[in-house]
Design a protein around this motif. Sequence first.
Motif, short mmCIF file in Angstrom:
data_model
loop_
_atom_site.label_atom_id
_atom_site.label_comp_id
_atom_site.label_asym_id
_atom_site.label_seq_id
_atom_site.Cartn_x
_atom_site.Cartn_y
_atom_site.Cartn_z
N ILE A 101 35.54 29.52 46.27
CA ILE A 101 34.36 30.19 45.71
C ILE A 101 33.29 30.33 46.78
O ILE A 101 32.71 31.41 46.96
CB ILE A 101 33.83 29.39 44.50
N PHE B 83 31.81 36.63 43.61
CA PHE B 83 33.11 36.03 43.29
C PHE B 83 33.65 36.70 42.03
O PHE B 83 32.95 36.80 41.03
CB PHE B 83 32.98 34.52 43.07
N GLY C 55 36.66 36.17 39.68
CA GLY C 55 37.83 35.48 39.15
C GLY C 55 38.58 36.28 38.11
O GLY C 55 39.78 36.08 37.90
N ARG C 56 37.89 37.21 37.45
CA ARG C 56 38.49 37.98 36.35
C ARG C 56 39.64 38.87 36.81
O ARG C 56 40.43 39.33 36.00
CB ARG C 56 37.43 38.85 35.68
N HIS D 169 42.14 37.84 38.44
CA HIS D 169 43.34 36.99 38.50
C HIS D 169 43.90 36.86 39.92
O HIS D 169 45.11 36.70 40.10
CB HIS D 169 44.42 37.52 37.55
N TYR E 298 42.49 34.46 41.85
CA TYR E 298 42.18 33.07 42.14
C TYR E 298 42.67 32.21 40.98
O TYR E 298 42.02 32.12 39.94
CB TYR E 298 40.66 32.88 42.32
N LEU F 5 40.67 30.09 38.18
CA LEU F 5 39.27 30.50 38.17
C LEU F 5 39.10 31.86 37.49
O LEU F 5 38.17 32.61 37.78
CB LEU F 5 38.73 30.56 39.60
N GLU F 6 40.00 32.17 36.57
CA GLU F 6 40.01 33.49 35.93
C GLU F 6 38.80 33.76 35.05
O GLU F 6 38.52 34.92 34.71
CB GLU F 6 41.28 33.66 35.11
#
Length: 301
Positions: free
Chosen positions: A4, A23, A25-26, A28, A30, A33-34
């Motif tokens: 992050i 950042f 995460g959504r 996918h 990471y 961390l989605e």
Amino acid sequence: MQRILDSIQQHLSASDSEVRRLFHGRGHCYEGLEDLVIDWLPPYAVIRLYKAVEADWLDTLCEQMRQFEAIEGLVVQQRARGQEAINRVAWGEVPDMTEVQELGVRYRVKPSRNQNSGLFLDMREGRRWVQQNAEGKRILNLFAYTCGFSTAALSGGAEHVVNVDMSRSAIDTGRQNHLLNGFSKDQVTFLAYDLFRSWKRIRQLGPYDLIVIDPPSFQRGSFVAEKDYRKVIRRLPELTAEGGQVMACHNDPKLGTEFLKEIMLEECPDFSFVERLKNPEDFPEAEPEKGLKVLLYAREG
């Protein structure tokens, strides 16, 4: 945690003091961390959480973000489908309203209030394309929200833009964005009403050289893509000038590009698919079909 922080450092360096996602995460990309994204609304950062996380982990992230001198304040927003977002200032002094910049255009946003700050950052390349292709054109901006496409278009030399959204408060913010950038009132029309109730006024102000369609993914009582997007697209032949263009956008991960392509083919056979715009580099997607879809069409003429 380091993944992050590395992403934050990378995108802060690339932002040139303009809005950006720090950042994502959504997308996918990471694992684990989605449900985390972090937005940059200079000089403030906003952590958005789509599910609850351990309090100690979140406190550590907030403290770690103090190392970035450019960030003067940090907001944490907890979100859940069907519920109001809960915002709190983690540190720093964050105002209710501030001014930010994207592609040289200024916008008013609310970093510590509302579920959405006032500018959807993933649409930057769409606004860039409009800015670069707007000169001399009459443009219709449907589901205008705070009129980001309109300000981008006028900064690119558009002749006139008609903004339509059922939210009067969003349209009022759009007016403020236009005043903020010094655009003439004669260059823009604001219509705060439900377009599904009447298309007459919209039709009277046309035809349009470019139509932007950027509805919410899902908004109960106002727009459900599976049944409502077709209602909009079937109006295009009566609204679009010969040789005109259409930018059709959609952000539902359950519906890919074929959803829009099939409707366009059925309802507007004389509109040809041109290209799908790439999404911004700060919005990486492991599966592009689940991310934002921005499709360009051109009418024969």
